[in-house]
Design a protein around this motif. Sequence first.
Motif, PDB file in Angstrom:
ATOM      1  N   UNK A  91      73.727  34.059  50.216  1.00 49.12           N
ATOM      2  CA  UNK A  91      74.163  32.736  49.787  1.00 49.12           C
ATOM      3  C   UNK A  91      74.639  32.748  48.334  1.00 49.12           C
ATOM      4  N   UNK A  92      73.979  33.545  47.504  1.00 53.38           N
ATOM      5  CA  UNK A  92      74.280  33.570  46.066  1.00 53.38           C
ATOM      6  C   UNK A  92      75.343  34.611  45.682  1.00 53.38           C
ATOM      7  N   UNK A  93      76.045  35.166  46.656  1.00 48.50           N
ATOM      8  CA  UNK A  93      77.121  36.148  46.474  1.00 48.50           C
ATOM      9  C   UNK A  93      76.593  37.517  46.032  1.00 48.50           C
ATOM     10  N   UNK A  94      75.821  37.566  44.938  1.00 51.67           N
ATOM     11  CA  UNK A  94      75.274  38.815  44.391  1.00 51.67           C
ATOM     12  C   UNK A  94      76.354  39.853  44.109  1.00 51.67           C
ATOM     13  N   UNK A  95      77.466  39.412  43.524  1.00 52.68           N
ATOM     14  CA  UNK A  95      78.493  40.341  43.085  1.00 52.68           C
ATOM     15  C   UNK A  95      78.108  40.912  41.721  1.00 52.68           C
ATOM     16  N   UNK A  96      78.588  42.110  41.421  1.00 52.45           N
ATOM     17  CA  UNK A  96      78.360  42.716  40.109  1.00 52.45           C
ATOM     18  C   UNK A  96      79.320  42.059  39.118  1.00 52.45           C
ATOM     19  N   UNK A  97      78.808  41.328  38.125  1.00 49.49           N
ATOM     20  CA  UNK A  97      79.678  40.510  37.264  1.00 49.49           C
ATOM     21  C   UNK A  97      80.658  41.309  36.417  1.00 49.49           C
ATOM     22  N   UNK A  98      80.335  42.564  36.093  1.00 48.09           N
ATOM     23  CA  UNK A  98      81.193  43.364  35.221  1.00 48.09           C
ATOM     24  C   UNK A  98      82.246  44.144  35.998  1.00 48.09           C
ATOM     25  N   UNK A  99      82.210  44.031  37.335  1.00 51.50           N
ATOM     26  CA  UNK A  99      83.174  44.752  38.172  1.00 51.50           C
ATOM     27  C   UNK A  99      84.234  43.806  38.713  1.00 51.50           C
ATOM     28  N   UNK A 100      85.421  44.327  38.934  1.00 52.21           N
ATOM     29  CA  UNK A 100      86.493  43.545  39.557  1.00 52.21           C
ATOM     30  C   UNK A 100      86.194  43.354  41.037  1.00 52.21           C
ATOM     31  N   UNK A 101      86.983  42.489  41.672  1.00 54.48           N
ATOM     32  CA  UNK A 101      86.823  42.289  43.120  1.00 54.48           C
ATOM     33  C   UNK A 101      86.983  43.615  43.853  1.00 54.48           C
ATOM     34  N   UNK A 102      87.985  44.389  43.468  1.00 53.26           N
ATOM     35  CA  UNK A 102      88.228  45.688  44.110  1.00 53.26           C
ATOM     36  C   UNK A 102      87.045  46.632  43.903  1.00 53.26           C
ATOM     37  N   UNK A 103      86.521  46.673  42.687  1.00 51.51           N
ATOM     38  CA  UNK A 103      85.401  47.572  42.395  1.00 51.51           C
ATOM     39  C   UNK A 103      84.133  47.132  43.127  1.00 51.51           C
ATOM     40  N   UNK A 104      83.909  45.822  43.248  1.00 52.85           N
ATOM     41  CA  UNK A 104      82.754  45.321  43.990  1.00 52.85           C
ATOM     42  C   UNK A 104      82.813  45.743  45.448  1.00 52.85           C
ATOM     43  N   UNK A 118      88.873  53.222  47.322  1.00 57.25           N
ATOM     44  CA  UNK A 118      89.763  52.219  46.749  1.00 57.25           C
ATOM     45  C   UNK A 118      90.774  51.724  47.776  1.00 57.25           C
ATOM     46  N   UNK A 119      91.307  52.624  48.565  1.00 60.04           N
ATOM     47  CA  UNK A 119      92.298  52.235  49.577  1.00 60.04           C
ATOM     48  C   UNK A 119      91.665  51.347  50.640  1.00 60.04           C
ATOM     49  N   UNK A 120      90.456  51.690  51.096  1.00 57.33           N
ATOM     50  CA  UNK A 120      89.785  50.882  52.099  1.00 57.33           C
ATOM     51  C   UNK A 120      89.388  49.519  51.536  1.00 57.33           C
ATOM     52  N   UNK A 121      88.931  49.498  50.290  1.00 59.67           N
ATOM     53  CA  UNK A 121      88.553  48.240  49.659  1.00 59.67           C
ATOM     54  C   UNK A 121      89.772  47.327  49.495  1.00 59.67           C
ATOM     55  N   UNK A 122      90.895  47.912  49.126  1.00 64.91           N
ATOM     56  CA  UNK A 122      92.128  47.137  48.985  1.00 64.91           C
ATOM     57  C   UNK A 122      92.535  46.523  50.320  1.00 64.91           C
ATOM     58  N   UNK A 123      92.476  47.324  51.359  1.00 68.68           N
ATOM     59  CA  UNK A 123      92.830  46.838  52.699  1.00 68.68           C
ATOM     60  C   UNK A 123      91.897  45.714  53.144  1.00 68.68           C
ATOM     61  N   UNK A 124      90.607  45.841  52.853  1.00 70.85           N
ATOM     62  CA  UNK A 124      89.654  44.816  53.252  1.00 70.85           C
ATOM     63  C   UNK A 124      89.873  43.513  52.479  1.00 70.85           C
ATOM     64  N   UNK A 125      90.165  43.609  51.195  1.00 74.02           N
ATOM     65  CA  UNK A 125      90.445  42.411  50.401  1.00 74.02           C
ATOM     66  C   UNK A 125      91.731  41.737  50.865  1.00 74.02           C
ATOM     67  N   UNK A 132      95.992  39.215  45.934  1.00 73.92           N
ATOM     68  CA  UNK A 132      96.455  38.930  44.580  1.00 73.92           C
ATOM     69  C   UNK A 132      95.314  38.861  43.567  1.00 73.92           C
ATOM     70  N   UNK A 133      94.079  39.120  44.015  1.00 76.96           N
ATOM     71  CA  UNK A 133      92.925  38.933  43.128  1.00 76.96           C
ATOM     72  C   UNK A 133      92.122  40.221  42.925  1.00 76.96           C
ATOM     73  N   UNK A 134      92.743  41.349  43.194  1.00 78.71           N
ATOM     74  CA  UNK A 134      92.019  42.625  43.170  1.00 78.71           C
ATOM     75  C   UNK A 134      91.370  42.923  41.823  1.00 78.71           C
ATOM     76  N   UNK A 135      92.038  42.582  40.739  1.00 77.38           N
ATOM     77  CA  UNK A 135      91.544  42.964  39.412  1.00 77.38           C
ATOM     78  C   UNK A 135      90.706  41.872  38.757  1.00 77.38           C
ATOM     79  N   UNK A 136      90.524  40.757  39.437  1.00 79.03           N
ATOM     80  CA  UNK A 136      89.755  39.648  38.864  1.00 79.03           C
ATOM     81  C   UNK A 136      88.258  39.907  39.000  1.00 79.03           C
TER      82      UNK A 136
END
Length: 219
Positions: A91-104, A118-125, A132-136
């Motif tokens: 529920x609380x997302x638990x994303x790593x705040x210092x990492x980009x969407x792609x890195x998470x 990286x390629x699989x993460x890009x495809x999933x995003x 358009x939000x990979x580096x955010x």
Amino acid sequence: MILDVKSLGKSFYQGSRKIDALKDVSFQVEKQQSLAIVGPSGSGKSTLLSLLAGLDQSSGGEIFFAEKPLHTMSESQLNQFRAQNIGIVFQQFHLMPHLSALENVALPLDILGREDAEAQATEMLQSVGLAERLTHRPHELSGGECQRVAIARASVTRPKLLLADEPSGNLDTETGKKVMDLLFNLVQETGTTMILITHDLKLAERCQHQLHLVGGQLQ
């Protein structure tokens, strides 16, 4: 069958008082099924999810995942097994705040040593509409976008089981509906087994099966 839960219990003490968070919980889940576990706040839903994910230890009972006994695994064995087989959406997302969407999203693949992380993460995003939000980073994303990143991260390893704990609980109604539509579509497309923890009966009805948890017991 992918999951077989037998007489699961979880107790803890508040001073000298014993609290039974879960009592004699038993159920089975077949491959590629979706199951909702419904109950009011404090009924033991999140405790059950933590046990199924191997994030906590039960006080009694057994959990078999594809015939493998999670309840007898060491912490290191559980960590490895979870990384390979289970995805979790909180529920609380638990994303790593210092990492980009792609890195998470790439992080679970990096842990498993995947060279194409990286390629699989890009495809999933891309599949969850965030091309358009990979580096955010998380603070640059809306709540709905953060949850989509979390869903992508939980799904990128193609887990056999996806556990979702009130995944729309922190979102407004419209955003929550869009996120849940995305989650159900993704589960259907990939054939992933899903257990959804929720207090929302209408949301639970979207799953193939429902179980009701009240006071730590299935009704």
